[in-house]
Each structure stands twice: as C-alpha cells, then as structure tokens.
Design an enzyme around this catalytic site. Structure first.
Site, short mmCIF file in Angstrom:
data_model
loop_
_atom_site.label_atom_id
_atom_site.label_comp_id
_atom_site.label_asym_id
_atom_site.label_seq_id
_atom_site.Cartn_x
_atom_site.Cartn_y
_atom_site.Cartn_z
N GLY A 113 8.30 57.99 79.74
CA GLY A 113 9.14 57.26 80.66
C GLY A 113 10.62 57.52 80.50
NE ARG A 114 13.06 55.28 75.25
CZ ARG A 114 13.88 55.09 74.23
NH1 ARG A 114 15.17 55.28 74.37
NH2 ARG A 114 13.41 54.70 73.05
CE LYS A 134 12.53 58.14 71.67
NZ LYS A 134 12.07 57.80 70.31
CG ASP A 146 17.95 53.03 81.86
OD1 ASP A 146 17.09 53.41 81.04
OD2 ASP A 146 18.95 52.36 81.52
N GLY A 147 15.24 55.33 82.04
CA GLY A 147 14.94 56.58 81.35
C GLY A 147 16.00 57.03 80.36
NE ARG A 197 10.41 62.17 68.95
CZ ARG A 197 9.85 61.18 69.65
NH1 ARG A 197 8.98 61.44 70.61
NH2 ARG A 197 10.18 59.93 69.40
NE ARG A 204 3.07 60.77 73.17
CZ ARG A 204 4.27 60.31 72.84
NH1 ARG A 204 4.38 59.21 72.13
NH2 ARG A 204 5.36 60.92 73.24
CG ASP A 273 2.06 54.22 72.93
OD1 ASP A 273 1.40 53.23 72.59
OD2 ASP A 273 3.30 54.21 73.07
CG ASP A 283 8.63 55.51 68.83
OD1 ASP A 283 9.65 54.95 68.37
OD2 ASP A 283 8.26 55.36 70.00
#
Length: 513
Positions: A113-114, A134, A146-147, A197, A204, A273, A283
C-alpha cells in the site's frame, strides 16, 4: 542544474557527490515480474516535490556491486531515484499482492500500500536482491492511504535493521533514505521520506495466503515453485517439494525468532504479512529492544492484549507456520493425497523442539558454554527464573557475566533488586564452567563476541529521531556508528550502553503507517 549535492555516507561523514559520478550500476533481472504475471499490479512512480538524499549505505552498496558509473547521472537524479521520481534503467515497478493475519484476524487483501518493488538486482556474485521503495506513494493496494512515509519510520528501519545486521541477525537492510520535501500527516505533521529496502525477496506467508484464498492451488503451486527455485533449490528434489518448502521455512523462522529472543528484540507486529519466506527480519514498525527482563514486555501501541509480547514470540512464530501450512496444504496433498495432511501436521508439531534447539544453542553461546551437556536447559531456565521480577537489564547482564570468572561478581549482583536472587545460579554456572571444554582464557572473548554491549536503546533511538525531525542528523549518525559496532567496547560511549533514565517513562512505539 546544480553540479553536486552534499549527503552522508553510512558512518555519518559528509561526502560531496560530484556531477556525473552518480549512476549506480544497476543489474536488474526481474524474475518475479516475468514469471508470476498474475501476482502483482504494475504501477508507476510518484515523483517527490523536492528530493534530497539524506542517507546512503556505502557498505551495502559495495555488497551489491553498485559502484558509481563515471558516465552516470548527476546528484540531483540520484536523489530523485531514491525518492521515487526517476526509474533506474532496467527497473519494472510493481506493487505486490498479499493477504495476512493481522493480530489473529484474516485480511484477505493487503498488498503493497505504500511501497513499490523496483525489481531484482543481481550482485556481482550472482546473489539476487529485491530493491523496494517504501513510502513512495499510493498504489492499487493503498486502501485510501497516501502511500507515504514520515521521516521517523524510515530512519528507524534504517537504524535498527543495520544494528540487526551487525549482530548477525538475518534481516532486510536499508540502502538509502531520501526526503521528499513534502509533509506527511499522521497525528501531526512530519517531513516525508522514502526508504530503499533491500531484501532477499518480499515473498511472505501472506503472499501464499492471498493466492490460496483467491486463486486456488494452481497459483499456490506456481508461487511455491518460484520460491523453491529462488530460495530453497534443494527442496525441488524432495519427495514432496511443497512439504520440504514448509519445513525449510519453518526451520529458518525458528532460528530467526530464537535470535530475536536471545537479543531481547521485540518485533512488535508478527502478522503473517510481515513473515518473510526467506527467513529475514521484515518490517521494523513498532519494534524495540527490551531493557529490563520481563517476558510480558510490549511496546507497540496497537498490541493492546500482548499478542506479540517478548515471551510470546516463539508461540506466534509457530502459529504463523501453521498458517503457511494451511496455505500450502492443497499443493502438498496434490503430491501425496493419502499422507500429505498427516505429514504436514507431524511437521508442524515438531516446531517446539526445533525452536528450542536453536534457542538453547544460542543461550549456550551467550553463557560461554562450548560443549553442550544434558542439564544445560535446566541451567538456562533457572537463570530466567532468577531474573524474573528483578528489573535486570537484559543486555548488560550477559556482558557483565563474561567478567565474572575473572573478578568479583558484584557487578552482576548489582543489576538485581535483590542481589541474593542470582547467587545460587552463579554458583551452579561456575561449577558448570569447570567441566566445559572451552578454555577459560578464551571464554570472555567468546561471550563478548555474541553478547552485544551496544543495542539501539529506546531512549537513544527517540532522541535521534526527534532531532532528525527538526533537521539535526548528528545524534542519528552517532547512534548508527555505535550500534553497527555492537560487540566492541569503546571509550567515551558509556551512555550508549546504559538503560534509559528513570524519567524516560513507559515507552510506546507506533507502526508508522
């Protein structure tokens, strides 16, 4: 167009980047985009308003073979690449599809999503690395977000992932952080930033869950075949390659989480995820390191019931592997309809023993034990029983323990609210050392090599991020230099090895989205 920009190298030294020495020698070979056409959404970059390269990880760039090309881009363009405005040659940006269990509740569609996967870069030795931006802007999976990313989460991931890498923990890493010249609105306004990244891949557990839920077994098999070829080629020759894949992922995850636990690291959001099939730490949202030993320690603001508390991490790791098993079971049973289910259940039931073996092996190293003995598990368990409720700093305990055979144990006893609580255990541990094969003269060095003195202490992290918010990167660079040399004691850095002052108060972390 300006002729140069000033940025910072990995160690915080100012570096002038001259024009036409900036193009990194990308070597993209985008197998995921090529081989798994139905598994992502092609997307485009969202240019930043005023891109500026804030951090560049020189050591990682060298590992990737990204030496500057003398016929390359200028500094402005390099900043724009890492802010998501200019597409490197050979990149094919895509947003990955995946699902996930978030705090135990299944979300059938999440996805990037971002973030955007630019592609897969091949290092000079042939190793394949995902290059992902990212915080680069909205994608089809943004769900009205808004990502974007604020500068704090970008810098936190850079800092903590580099510390983890320095401690030998499998992890994704950060190649760069670029600011965007735009504001990001969360609870308040923050400077915007994009982090680049680098990962072995971004496949995943949630990726398998997505295609098991939406597309069925044929898609799961395609994903599994790709994953085996990329990460576990030896599994291809197994009698049941998909069961072998589950076993290899499970073993890597057991080893990874054992390393977290042995360092006092709390991931904070072990949703499926966020579980990388490669076995890397993925993450760094609400992550933190535990100061005082307490199994129930939680820092994440959204973990209200302690699902991902420090002591719960092995149990959640097993739970996540069960979810992977459920996603793979159709493919497993296509190979072995009669025995596939029983074999899968038997494998998953072996997780506690597999995890315990990794964890105990790490603890034996931390305690300076070179030759394992049958009673070592009891010795370790009694240590943590003695530490329970004693407000013992987890990291300092093991560093001070290495000194005990050579000096009075008062430095260890002083870490306890009740110094006598540790005395019986110290007596038993020293008796155990007398029977061990590791030479006494080598023990302290061996223990210091696995027990870090410097970790990203929570109060130091917050100091660095708060300063960065207002444009002062000096505390961040100082902390980065310390935590990327975690095992070697250096003069003048005493404040970095100490727990937070009493007035630091209860610590709370946030996911950063």
């Amino acid at each position: 167009m300006r002729e140069s920009i000033t940025t910072w190298d990995h160690n915080g030294r100012s570096a002038l980047l001259p024009e036409r020495t900036q193009l990194l020698r990308w070597n993209f070979d985008n197998s995921y985009a090529r081989d798994l056409v139905d598994f992502y959404a092609p997307w485009k970059l969202t240019p930043a308003k005023e891109p500026r390269l804030l951090l560049f990880n020189t050591s990682l760039a060298n590992r990737l073979g990204l030496a500057p090309d003398p016929n390359g881009e200028n500094g402005d363009t390099l900043a724009d690449v890492f802010a998501g405005g200019t597409l490197p040659q050979g990149a094919e940006p895509i947003a990955l599809a995946y699902a996930g269990h978030q705090f135990g509740h299944f979300s059938p569609q999440l996805g990037d999503g971002r973030a955007l996967l630019l592609g897969e870069h091949l290092a000079p030795d042939g190793a394949r690395f995902d290059i992902q931006l990212k915080g680069s802007g909205p994608t089809p999976f943004s769900r009205n977000g808004d990502g974007r990313s604020a500068i704090g989460p970008a810098l936190r991931e850079y800092l903590v992932s580099e510390a983890m890498a320095a401690m030998g923990v499998p992890t994704t890493r950060a190649l760069a952080v670029a600011t965007t010249g735009e504001k990001v609105f969360r609870q308040k306004t923050h400077p915007g930033a994009v982090m680049t990244r680098v990962a072995a891949s971004h496949i995943r557990v949630g990726t398998f869950q997505y295609f098991a839920a939406h597309m069925g077994t044929d898609h799961v098999r395609r994903l599994a075949d790709y994953t085996i070829a990329r990460h576990y080629p030896d599994a291809a020759g197994a009698e049941n390659p998909y069961l072998a894949l589950l076993e290899r992922v499970m073993d890597r995850q057991a080893s990874l989480v054992a390393q977290w636990v042995n360092l006092g690291f709390i991931h904070g959001v072990m949703n499926t995820d966020n579980v990388a099939i490669s076995g890397e730490t993925l993450d760094y949202g609400p992550c933190a390191f535990m100061d005082r030993y307490a199994p129930e320690t939680v820092f994440s603001s959204i973990d209200e019931h302690g699902r991902y508390a420090y002591g719960q991490q092995p149990l959640i790791c097993r739970w996540n592997m069960v979810q992977l098993g459920q996603a793979l079971i159709g493919a497993i049973m296509q190979i072995d309809e009669a025995g596939g289910l029983d074999a899968t259940n038997a494998l998953l039931e072996s997780f506690p023993d597999r995890y315990a073996a990794h964890w105990l092996s790490g603890m034996q190293e931390k305690l300076g034990l070179g030759s394992p003995e049958a009673n070592d598990l009891d010795l370790v368990n009694r240590l943590f029983s003695a530490m329970e409720g004693q407000q013992v700093d987890f990291t300092l305990f093991f560093r001070e323990l290495a000194k005990v055979p050579d000096k009075d144990p008062e430095s260890i006893r002083a870490l306890f609210v009740n110094p006598q609580a540790i005395d019986p255990w110290l007596t038993d541990w020293q008796a155990r050392l007398e029977k061990d094969t590791l030479p006494a003269g080598e023990r302290r060095a061996a223990m210091d090599a696995v027990n870090p003195l410097y970790i990203p202490r929570n109060h130091k992290v917050e100091e660095a991020l708060a300063a960065a918010e207002v444009g002062d990167m000096a505390p961040f660079h100082a902390l980065l230099d310390v935590v990327t040399q975690p095992f070697t004691e250096r003069e003048g850095l005493e404040s970095y090895s100490q727990p937070a002052p009493d007035d630091f108060g209860p610590y709370v972390t946030f996911c950063g989205t």
